[in-house]
Write a protein that holds these residues in place. Structure first.
Motif, mmCIF file in Angstrom:
data_model
loop_
_atom_site.group_PDB
_atom_site.id
_atom_site.type_symbol
_atom_site.label_atom_id
_atom_site.label_comp_id
_atom_site.label_asym_id
_atom_site.label_seq_id
_atom_site.Cartn_x
_atom_site.Cartn_y
_atom_site.Cartn_z
ATOM 1 N N LEU A 85 0.828 -1.202 0.000
ATOM 2 C CA LEU A 85 0.000 0.000 0.000
ATOM 3 C C LEU A 85 0.865 1.256 0.000
ATOM 4 O O LEU A 85 0.597 2.212 -0.749
ATOM 5 N N GLY A 86 1.907 1.245 0.830
ATOM 6 C CA GLY A 86 2.813 2.389 0.839
ATOM 7 C C GLY A 86 3.475 2.585 -0.511
ATOM 8 O O GLY A 86 3.572 3.711 -1.022
ATOM 9 N N ALA A 87 3.934 1.493 -1.121
ATOM 10 C CA ALA A 87 4.573 1.577 -2.435
ATOM 11 C C ALA A 87 3.591 2.030 -3.508
ATOM 12 O O ALA A 87 3.950 2.751 -4.439
ATOM 13 N N ALA A 88 2.334 1.599 -3.387
ATOM 14 C CA ALA A 88 1.316 2.020 -4.357
ATOM 15 C C ALA A 88 1.132 3.536 -4.321
ATOM 16 O O ALA A 88 0.929 4.172 -5.360
ATOM 17 N N LEU A 100 5.584 6.422 3.288
ATOM 18 C CA LEU A 100 6.722 5.868 4.017
ATOM 19 C C LEU A 100 6.346 5.413 5.423
ATOM 20 O O LEU A 100 6.908 4.449 5.947
ATOM 21 N N LEU A 101 5.400 6.095 6.047
ATOM 22 C CA LEU A 101 4.919 5.637 7.348
ATOM 23 C C LEU A 101 4.293 4.245 7.221
ATOM 24 O O LEU A 101 4.542 3.361 8.043
ATOM 25 N N LEU A 102 3.478 4.055 6.185
ATOM 26 C CA LEU A 102 2.875 2.740 5.943
ATOM 27 C C LEU A 102 3.941 1.701 5.618
ATOM 28 O O LEU A 102 3.913 0.569 6.107
ATOM 29 N N TYR A 103 4.900 2.108 4.800
ATOM 30 C CA TYR A 103 5.959 1.199 4.355
ATOM 31 C C TYR A 103 6.802 0.706 5.534
ATOM 32 O O TYR A 103 6.992 -0.505 5.715
ATOM 33 N N GLY A 127 13.867 -3.037 13.355
ATOM 34 C CA GLY A 127 13.708 -3.663 14.653
ATOM 35 C C GLY A 127 14.363 -2.901 15.784
ATOM 36 O O GLY A 127 14.340 -3.357 16.929
ATOM 37 N N LYS A 128 14.961 -1.763 15.470
ATOM 38 C CA LYS A 128 15.717 -1.024 16.477
ATOM 39 C C LYS A 128 15.083 0.306 16.854
ATOM 40 O O LYS A 128 15.303 0.808 17.960
ATOM 41 N N VAL A 129 14.355 0.903 15.945
ATOM 42 C CA VAL A 129 13.639 2.147 16.223
ATOM 43 C C VAL A 129 12.213 2.011 15.700
ATOM 44 O O VAL A 129 11.931 1.167 14.850
ATOM 45 N N SER A 130 11.317 2.843 16.183
ATOM 46 C CA SER A 130 9.929 2.808 15.725
ATOM 47 C C SER A 130 9.840 3.268 14.279
ATOM 48 O O SER A 130 10.736 3.951 13.772
ATOM 49 N N PHE A 131 8.758 2.893 13.621
ATOM 50 C CA PHE A 131 8.623 3.257 12.204
ATOM 51 C C PHE A 131 8.494 4.770 12.018
ATOM 52 O O PHE A 131 8.918 5.316 11.002
ATOM 53 N N THR A 132 7.945 5.479 12.997
ATOM 54 C CA THR A 132 7.864 6.940 12.887
ATOM 55 C C THR A 132 9.245 7.568 13.012
ATOM 56 O O THR A 132 9.571 8.527 12.298
ATOM 57 N N PHE A 163 0.475 18.116 -1.755
ATOM 58 C CA PHE A 163 -0.092 16.768 -1.867
ATOM 59 C C PHE A 163 1.012 15.734 -2.030
ATOM 60 O O PHE A 163 0.983 14.673 -1.396
ATOM 61 N N GLN A 164 1.998 16.036 -2.882
ATOM 62 C CA GLN A 164 3.083 15.096 -3.112
ATOM 63 C C GLN A 164 3.903 14.892 -1.840
ATOM 64 O O GLN A 164 4.382 13.789 -1.570
ATOM 65 N N THR A 165 4.053 15.937 -1.044
ATOM 66 C CA THR A 165 4.801 15.836 0.202
ATOM 67 C C THR A 165 4.072 14.971 1.217
ATOM 68 O O THR A 165 4.674 14.112 1.885
ATOM 69 N N LEU A 166 2.760 15.161 1.331
ATOM 70 C CA LEU A 166 1.991 14.467 2.353
ATOM 71 C C LEU A 166 1.670 13.020 1.993
ATOM 72 O O LEU A 166 1.776 12.129 2.835
ATOM 73 N N VAL A 167 1.277 12.774 0.731
ATOM 74 C CA VAL A 167 0.795 11.433 0.367
ATOM 75 C C VAL A 167 1.895 10.527 -0.186
ATOM 76 O O VAL A 167 2.261 9.526 0.454
ATOM 77 N N PRO A 168 2.474 10.817 -1.369
ATOM 78 C CA PRO A 168 3.495 9.904 -1.888
ATOM 79 C C PRO A 168 4.775 9.871 -1.044
ATOM 80 O O PRO A 168 5.550 8.926 -1.160
ATOM 81 N N SER A 169 5.012 10.885 -0.220
ATOM 82 C CA SER A 169 6.236 10.907 0.581
ATOM 83 C C SER A 169 5.984 10.493 2.031
ATOM 84 O O SER A 169 6.410 9.427 2.466
ATOM 85 N N LEU A 170 5.263 11.316 2.788
ATOM 86 C CA LEU A 170 5.114 11.066 4.225
ATOM 87 C C LEU A 170 4.239 9.857 4.544
ATOM 88 O O LEU A 170 4.686 8.894 5.181
ATOM 89 N N ILE A 171 2.986 9.886 4.121
ATOM 90 C CA ILE A 171 2.054 8.810 4.468
ATOM 91 C C ILE A 171 2.535 7.473 3.909
ATOM 92 O O ILE A 171 2.470 6.441 4.590
#
Length: 325
Positions: free
Chosen positions: A17-20, A242-245, A184-189, A232-240
């Protein structure tokens, strides 16, 4: 410090989903390139993303204190290679030809990721994985060229764009492996915030070295379509995305995650057809289907890392070795 392990199959779908969502990049990049250079676009994105990264790193600074030298080298590779240089190369590729060709060439990322995952992370690949891997590459090939044999008479501009895309794929493939090491060493955020924060200084130097016309950049940013596309590009294809990924990456092998990432070119191809009106032939539709079926089958496999999998440190890579990857 680390988020709870989700099931391996669910992790695959978080990654897919993140990659999509990365596939949305092409549509907005083409529009932004009419007003800004590739380096400026990526730099502005990271300036905005720093407003997310700084408070996260401040709040979770205790996680950073536990990182060792090899961990920081992995962070540096992800930030400078995967977030900065790869993004600039990928964005620049759109100025040299058909967006579909540049976008879909990201498919070769698994070649780099699987190689590094076996060499650095010592991942043990299941026998059936290679059948799935080959099927995914066949599907990705069809996504790019369809049922036709690629012509040898490509012009120089198209060749340059393709080389940029291949360079980005190599850096992103390496970043998948380094991200798996850190997951496995730090949180995904925290991992997402580190990626953006570490990339920003290098991107700033790159933009300053090009002696940008700040007045023209300011004029471009005063245009509502440019500013809205950039946001939009900053928030969706970049931030959101990568958080999902990174949320899905903990608990999934890097060699499996990189196949799930093929959702990126598949989605990008579909959006280029719908919005940019780039032609998709029968062979490309077949490739699109194969890629998504590969992701589906992958989610049904045992994708949890082997308990006996050696850690990044136990593989004893030297700092110089990591820096060269």
């Amino acid at each position: 410090m680390t988020q709870n392990k989700q099931s391996s199959s669910l992790g695959i779908w978080w990654i897919a989903l993140g990659a999509a969502l990365w596939g949305l990049d092409g549509v907005f990049i083409v529009s932004l390139l009419h007003n800004l250079t590739s380096s400026q676009i990526v730099w502005l994105e990271h300036v905005l993303l720093f407003f997310f990264a700084f408070p996260v790193l401040l709040r979770k600074r205790h996680e950073l204190k536990q990182l060792k030298l090899n961990d920081w080298l992995a962070v540096l590779f992800i930030g400078w290679g995967g977030s900065a240089l790869a993004s600039v190369l990928f964005t620049a590729g759109f100025t040299y030809g058909n967006p579909n060709v540049v976008l879909i060439l990201q498919k070769i990322q698994p070649l780099f990721a699987v190689l590094l995952a076996t060499l650095i992370l010592k991942e043990r690949l299941q026998k059936n994985y290679w059948k799935l891997f080959i099927a995914a590459l066949i599907g990705a090939y069809l996504l790019t060229f369809g049922l036709h044999i690629p012509s040898a008479a490509e012009n120089t501009s198209q060749l340059i764009g393709s080389l940029f895309a291949i360079g980005a794929a190599a850096l992103w493939g390496g970043s998948t492996v380094m991200g798996k090491h850190l997951a496995g060493k730090v949180s995904f955020t925290t991992l997402t915030a580190l990626r953006f924060a570490v990339a920003l200084p290098l991107l700033t130097v790159m933009v300053l070295a090009q002696h940008p016309d700040w007045q023209s950049m300011g004029k471009a940013l005063s245009l509502t379509p440019v500013w809205s596309n950039l946001l939009f590009q900053t928030l969706v294809p970049s931030l959101i995305s990568l958080l999902l990924y990174y949320h899905g990456l903990d608990g999934v092998k890097a060699s499996h995650a990189t196949i799930a990432e093929l959702a990126f070119p598949a989605t990008g191809l579909l959006l280029n057809w719908l919005i940019l009106h780039q032609t998709i032939d029968l062979g490309q539709w077949i490739g699109f289907t194969i890629v998504w079926l590969a992701v589906l089958q992958l989610s049904r496999m045992n994708t949890k890392p082997d308990k006996l999998e050696q850690s990044f440190e136990s593989s004893s890579p030297q700092p110089a070795d990591l820096a060269s990857k």
